[in-house]
Write an enzyme that holds these catalytic residues in place. Structure first.
Site, PDB file in Angstrom:
ATOM      1  CG  HIS A 290      -0.299  -0.167   2.468  1.00 35.65           C
ATOM      2  ND1 HIS A 290      -0.363  -0.959   3.252  1.00 35.65           N
ATOM      3  CD2 HIS A 290      -0.096   0.941   3.174  1.00 35.65           C
ATOM      4  CE1 HIS A 290       0.149  -0.442   4.729  1.00 35.65           C
ATOM      5  NE2 HIS A 290       0.672   0.686   3.753  1.00 35.65           N
TER       6      HIS A 290
ATOM      7  CG  ASP B 230       0.016  -4.477   2.741  1.00 35.84           C
ATOM      8  OD1 ASP B 230       0.278  -3.812   1.968  1.00 35.84           O
ATOM      9  OD2 ASP B 230       0.326  -3.717   3.915  1.00 35.84           O
TER      10      ASP B 230
ATOM     11  N   GLY C 296       3.651   5.543   9.621  1.00 36.90           N
ATOM     12  CA  GLY C 296       4.987   5.854   9.452  1.00 36.90           C
ATOM     13  C   GLY C 296       5.652   4.390   9.394  1.00 36.90           C
TER      14      GLY C 296
ATOM     15  CB  SER D 184       3.401   1.209   6.130  1.00 37.80           C
ATOM     16  OG  SER D 184       2.015   0.928   6.628  1.00 37.80           O
TER      17      SER D 184
ATOM     18  CB  SER E 163       0.437  -5.099   6.932  1.00 33.92           C
ATOM     19  OG  SER E 163      -0.991  -4.768   5.923  1.00 33.92           O
TER      20      SER E 163
END
Length: 398
Positions: free
Chosen positions: A242, A270, A350, A352, A367
């Site tokens: 993402h 993801d 942040g 991720s 994720s």
């Protein structure tokens, strides 16, 4: 969506960055003659256990486990050793269980891998591997089939996630407490209950994504969005899907060009991978952010449910917890993502794409989740071996 805008990030000082760069260059020289292990190449349990046992846990890692898991230093060392043994046993124990396999997990109290069986015929063979045995009603195959039926139907926003819980021998559906009486949520729960092996839990908030040298946990930018590097691979690094689409340009912590997204999948999955160039290089390191020593990556053996696990990200840095569930479907507002692993490690916008690691074994890329690192919460990661196999990548290891 837990994205982080570029102007909001807290960058490390120039002195810290320079010192880290020097360390990484030395690390690159030291490992230049080593051959990385691919996802398909798994060392034998005995050779892997011997090699890893020779590497003592760092003082920083033990300190983090004392802080986040409430363990003494000796308890943390003992747990890491027993978790290594349990991880190495999983494949052998599952093969011994055959069709009666009902799931497995690491039991922190006994320090052993526990295998669930639907009958006692295979119990002797499983115990002979060194694992404990418990009897259950449903096989893992039955529970996985029930979960897959839920995966195909779609879910309303008030349903946060669902997964197979091997210890409970049930499919667990998590619904947002404030939406528990919603008609669509009730309809989903009723459909799930038709399998006859479902438990419904309430959670305080819906899941959200956590986007905001290629070193695990370091920040990178796609436009004004900040995410975190997961793990170095041949030619680049892996991260969350993402965070960017194929062809999107990526810049590093210092604003310089790093490379581009070569592959990306979200929702459904993801994960993504970014190729690097422009003077950037890859190293088998996950940042400890001063909380612990920077961690070397030596492989990607998947830790069982119940094992300890730590996460590195560019916002909340280094935190530890436990693996709560595997193969969970998470219902983000953008769409459901399958086959995630759930933990009780906190995360924030942040983080991720950042690294999940157990000991020196890469586990996956961050994720999403709910909560934060002040009040706590839960976080999911996409398993690393799935990403490596999907794109034909090779993990960079020490």
């Amino acid at each position: 969506m837990l994205e982080q805008q570029k102007g909001q990030t807290l960058r490390r000082s120039t002195l810290t960055r320079t010192a880290l760069s020097a360390f990484l260059v030395l690390g690159t020289w030291a490992t230049a003659g080593l051959v990385p292990a691919s996802a398909a190449d798994s060392p034998s349990p005995s050779s892997e256990s011997s090699a890893r046992a020779a590497q003592p846990a760092s003082d920083g890692l033990l300190s983090a486990m004392r802080k986040d898991l409430g363990l003494t230093a000796s308890q943390a060392r003992a747990r890491l050793a027993s978790e290594r043994t349990a991880t190495a046993l999983q494949g052998t124990a599952r093969r011994a269980a055959g069709s009666s396999f009902g799931g497995d997990w690491y039991d922190a109290k006994s320090g052993k891998l526990t295998v669930a069986l639907t009958g006692s015929a295979k119990s002797g063979a499983v115990r002979a591997t060194g694992a404990a045995v418990t009897l259950v009603k449903h096989s893992a195959r039955e529970l996985d089939a029930a979960k897959k039926r839920l995966d195909k139907g779609g879910a309303p926003a008030g349903v946060s996630s669902w997964h197979v819980d091997p210890k409970a021998n049930r499919v667990v559906v998590d619904v947002v407490a404030s939406a528990k009486d919603d008609n669509d949520v009730q309809a989903f729960v009723a459909r799930a209950g038709q399998t006859g092996a479902v438990t419904v839990n309430q959670v305080p908030a819906a899941a959200r994504t956590l986007s905001a040298g290629t070193v695990g946990g370091d920040p990178y930018y796609t436009g004004n969005v900040r995410c975190s590097i997961g793990f170095s691979v041949n030619g680049g690094f892996v991260t969350a899907g993402h965070c960017g689409q194929p062809g999107a340009a990526v810049s590093g912590w210092d604003g310089s060009a790093v490379g581009t997204f070569q592959g990306s999948s979200f929702p459904g999955n993801d994960y993504a991978w970014v190729s690097v160039g422009n003077g950037w290089w890859t190293v088998p390191v996950v940042l400890g952010w001063g909380t612990v020593s920077d961690q070397l990556v030596r492989g990607s053996a998947a830790a069982p449910v119940g094992a300890s696990i730590c996460r590195s990200g560019s916002t909340s840095h280094w935190h530890c917890g436990n693996v709560l569930a595997t193969n969970e479907t998470v219902n983000y507002s953008e769409g459901a993502v399958n086959e995630l692993t759930k933990t009780n490690v906190c995360a924030e916008p942040g983080d991720s794409g950042g690294s999940f690691i157990s000991g020196d074994q890469a586990q996956g890329v961050t994720s999403g989740g709910w909560g934060d690192c002040t009040g706590g919460g839960e976080t999911w990661f996409q398993p690393i071996n799935e990403i490596l196999n999907q794109y034909g990548l090779t993990l960079t290891t020490a």
